[in-house]
Design a protein around this motif. Structure first.
Motif, short mmCIF file in Angstrom:
data_model
loop_
_atom_site.label_atom_id
_atom_site.label_comp_id
_atom_site.label_asym_id
_atom_site.label_seq_id
_atom_site.Cartn_x
_atom_site.Cartn_y
_atom_site.Cartn_z
N LEU A 1 -3.29 9.84 2.86
CA LEU A 1 -3.08 9.54 4.28
C LEU A 1 -2.64 8.09 4.39
O LEU A 1 -3.43 7.18 4.22
N ASP A 2 -1.35 7.89 4.63
CA ASP A 2 -0.84 6.53 4.72
C ASP A 2 -0.91 6.07 6.17
O ASP A 2 0.02 6.28 6.94
N ASP A 3 -2.01 5.45 6.51
CA ASP A 3 -2.20 4.94 7.87
C ASP A 3 -1.88 6.03 8.88
O ASP A 3 -1.29 5.78 9.92
N PRO B 1 2.96 10.67 5.60
CA PRO B 1 3.60 9.35 5.62
C PRO B 1 3.17 8.53 6.83
O PRO B 1 2.64 9.05 7.81
N GLN B 2 3.43 7.24 6.70
CA GLN B 2 3.04 6.30 7.76
C GLN B 2 3.72 6.64 9.08
O GLN B 2 3.12 6.51 10.13
N GLU B 3 4.98 7.06 8.98
CA GLU B 3 5.67 7.46 10.19
C GLU B 3 5.87 8.95 10.15
O GLU B 3 6.65 9.47 9.36
N LYS C 1 0.83 -1.21 0.00
CA LYS C 1 0.00 0.00 0.00
C LYS C 1 0.87 1.26 0.00
O LYS C 1 0.66 2.18 -0.80
N THR C 2 1.84 1.30 0.91
CA THR C 2 2.72 2.47 0.98
C THR C 2 3.48 2.65 -0.33
O THR C 2 3.62 3.76 -0.85
N THR C 3 3.96 1.52 -0.86
CA THR C 3 4.70 1.57 -2.10
C THR C 3 3.84 2.17 -3.21
O THR C 3 4.29 3.05 -3.95
MG MG Z 1 2.67 0.99 4.74
#
Ligand code: MG
Ligand code: DUT
Length: 603
Positions: free
Chosen positions: A508-510, A428-430, A387-389
């Motif tokens: 919105l990545d998580d 980003p996720q983080e 998903k992030t990719t």
């Molecule tokens: Mg991810």
């Protein structure tokens, strides 16, 4: 002195792959040339006093009067002043130039590191890069400055001194220099060794920097697992290895100096012996003998430094190579050169036959997904599904190995990068925050934002609730990477930052994973309003988030296996229905656990 371009202007991009350092040296060739001419003149001035002394000694023997002696003394004084001035000038010019080159290289390095893409940093080690940008750059400066002056001086003194000596007495010169072949042999032996050892030292230094950087950045993990002693021990071991390597380098680095001392000393002894006999036998004048020894002393003095200078040159070569290695890396994500897309950006996203592989391992394949402008789409899939990719392709964190990603019908690779990244706000996720105030952090990328914009961004992200509790509100500084904020606060600060951009596309990545369910629902509701007419891509696990999307795309096994609205997919009873039920179960269990905890606490 030269027509140097404004410091900081990058060299033409076409030459980026070649030797940047050499280019700078060539660029400053006139300055270097001026320094060299001054150096040569200074050297000649330093070798003239022996000639004057030779005259003075011979005159003394012939009984010439005092006033001619005074003239000789005056001449020597003038020569000394001329030599000093020229030497000062040459050192100033060359050292100054090396600092200019260092400054421009540092600028280039910083610029280049910014241009390099996500893929590069997946493999690069922070400590290694820091080491190259500091230690190696310094070594480059030294070799292009002081070491270059020393090398040139030795060369000039060597050649001129030998010529002067030959001029006085050929036989004695040959005797004085019998050891020269030995020196040359030794030099080549030391040369290769020093280079090798220095490479080892710099590598270990990179490793050490890397360890410290990781330990400090990861101090929480180190402490949480009580690994302080283990980390200290392993650092001490790496440091010990560093000491060993540095000592081995020092052995070679300093070895040549004393050896040269012994050899030149022996040469001088021979000259005293043979030359003394010549004077006694009347084959040589006293003045010539004194002058010869004087020049020999100057020469020996310089030759002693040969080892040192050769070593320095080796260190410089290694450092130049290490700096060039970074500068030569070509970013794989390059700015688009195609026709710019029509403005304003609408936010229509289309993935066509996209595939992505990391080091030959396929992560995504045959991904086809069209997101109409203004729609809200959720990407759903297990951890590591890609998903992030997939979302990252849109802002070109990396490029697909196959297929294309289009924004408004134009391949993102054709887009000018700044415009592309302005058009897509990516959370980003983080969450990454800088050690600065909250205001600086959320206005990142929009420094000119006004109060109304801050209000909107903090209100929608619900960061406003937390700001009330913080002593300085927006001006609160949040420690390195935001350590003084909670996970959920960090995520909301990152969301506020993205909202400030008011971009046509929001990803919105998580990005709400650490935010409690109730707050998340409030945020999503608020987003619904501000994102009306704009495209939103959500990556999420929570059922409440997933339900809010117009379209869900389920990724499994590297491709999209299902798509549709929440209700459609539930009715189809496929992969999504399974994931949804599992997630619902998990949430229910978590809720029950929370209730028990609360009940237990109250009893
Ligand atoms: Mg991810
Ligand atoms: N991967 C790499 N190199 C990278 C990035 C990712 O090999 O630079 C791999 C890790 C994983 C796969 O690609 O096996 C997909 O990673 P991604 O981060 O896209 O997964 P995700 O769906 O976002 O997982 P999560 O829900 O855990 O965030």
């Amino acid at each position: 002195m030269t027509s140097a371009p404004e410091a900081g202007t990058p060299l033409p991009p076409g030459r980026a792959g070649s030797n940047r350092i050499l280019q700078y040296v060539l660029h400053y060739r006139w300055r270097y040339g001026g320094g060299m001419v001054a150096l040569i003149l200074a050297t000649i001035a330093s070798l003239l006093p022996p000639v004057v002394i030779q005259r003075a000694v011979d005159d003394l023997r012939d009984g010439i009067a005092m006033d001619s002696l005074a003239q000789y003394a005056g001449l020597i004084a003038i020569l000394a002043v001329v030599e000093g001035t020229l030497r000062y000038y040459s050192r100033m010019v060359v050292s100054g130039t090396s600092r200019m080159i260092e400054y421009r290289l540092r600028d280039d390095l910083a610029r280049h590191l910014m241009a390099l893409d996500h893929n590069y940093y997946v493999h690069a080690r922070t400590g290694d890069l820091m080491s190259r940008a500091t230690n190696d750059l310094q070594a480059v400066r030294d070799v292009l400055g002081p070491s270059l002056v020393d090398m040139s001086r030795i060369l000039v003194v060597g050649v001129a001194g030998i010529l002067f000596m030959l001029f006085i007495d050929v036989r004695l010169t040959l005797i004085a220099l019998v050891y020269l072949p030995v020196v040359i042999g030794l030099m080549s032996f030391f040369e290769t060794n020093v280079e090798h050892r220095f490479m080892e030292v710099q590598e270990q230094l990179s490793h050490l920097t890397d360890r410290s950087q990781e330990n400090i950045a990861g101090i929480r993990a180190v402490k949480a697992y009580a690994q302080e002693d283990a980390e200290i021990a392993s650092f001490a071991q790496a440091n010990e290895e560093m000491r060993g390597r540095a000592m081995r380098l020092a052995l070679y680095h300093s070895g040549l100096f004393p050896i040269m001392g012994v050899l030149t000393g022996a040469g001088t002894l021979l000259v005293l012996w043979v030359g003394g006999h010549d004077v006694v036998a009347g084959r040589m004048s006293m003045g010539e003998f004194v002058a010869f020894n004087f020049i020999l002393a100057v020469l020996a003095n310089q030759l002693m430094a040969v080892g040192w200078v050769v070593a320095m040159a080796q260190l410089g070569t290694v450092a130049i190579r290490r700096v060039n290695e970074v500068l030569r890396t070509v970013p794989s994500v390059l700015d688009g050169t195609g026709t710019p897309p029509p403005l304003p950006v609408r936010g229509e996203v289309e993935f066509t036959n996209v595939s992505v592989a990391f080091e030959g391992r396929e992560v995504l394949h045959d991904v086809n997904l069209r997101i109409p402008a203004g729609a809200t789409v959720a990407l759903v899939g297990g951890t590591g599904a890609g998903k992030t990719t997939l979302a990252g392709l849109l802002v070109r964190l990396s490029d697909p190995t196959g297929g294309s990603v289009c924004l408004d019908g134009v391949d993102v690779r054709e887009w000018p990068l700044p415009l592309l990244r302005d058009s897509v706000a990516f959370v980003p996720q983080e969450a990454f925050l800088f050690s600065d105030s909250i205001r600086e952090n959320i206005s990142y990328g929009r420094p000119e934002a006004g109060d109304a914009e801050y209000d909107l961004a903090t209100r929608i992200s619900r960061l406003s609730n937390d700001l009330k509790d913080l002593t300085d509100g927006l001006e609160t500084t949040i420690g390195e990477r935001g350590v003084t904020l909670s996970g959920g606060q960090k995520q909301r600060a990152a969301l506020a930052r993205a909202l400030m951009k008011q971009a046509p596309v929001l990803v919105l990545d998580d990005a709400l994973s650490h935010v409690d369910t109730q707050t998340e629902e409030q945020i999503l509701e608020g987003l619904n309003d501000v994102m009306a007419g704009r495209t939103t891509i959500l990556i999420a696990h929570r059922t409440s988030t997933l339900r809010s999307a117009d379209l869900l795309a389920i990724i499994e096994g590297g491709t999209i296996v299902e798509r549709g609205s929440h209700d459609e997919l539930l009715a189809a009873d496929g992969v999504y229905a399974r994931i949804y039920r599992e997630q619902l179960d998990a949430e229910r269990r978590a809720q029950e656990q929370a209730d028990i905890d609360l009940g237990g606490g109250g009893a």
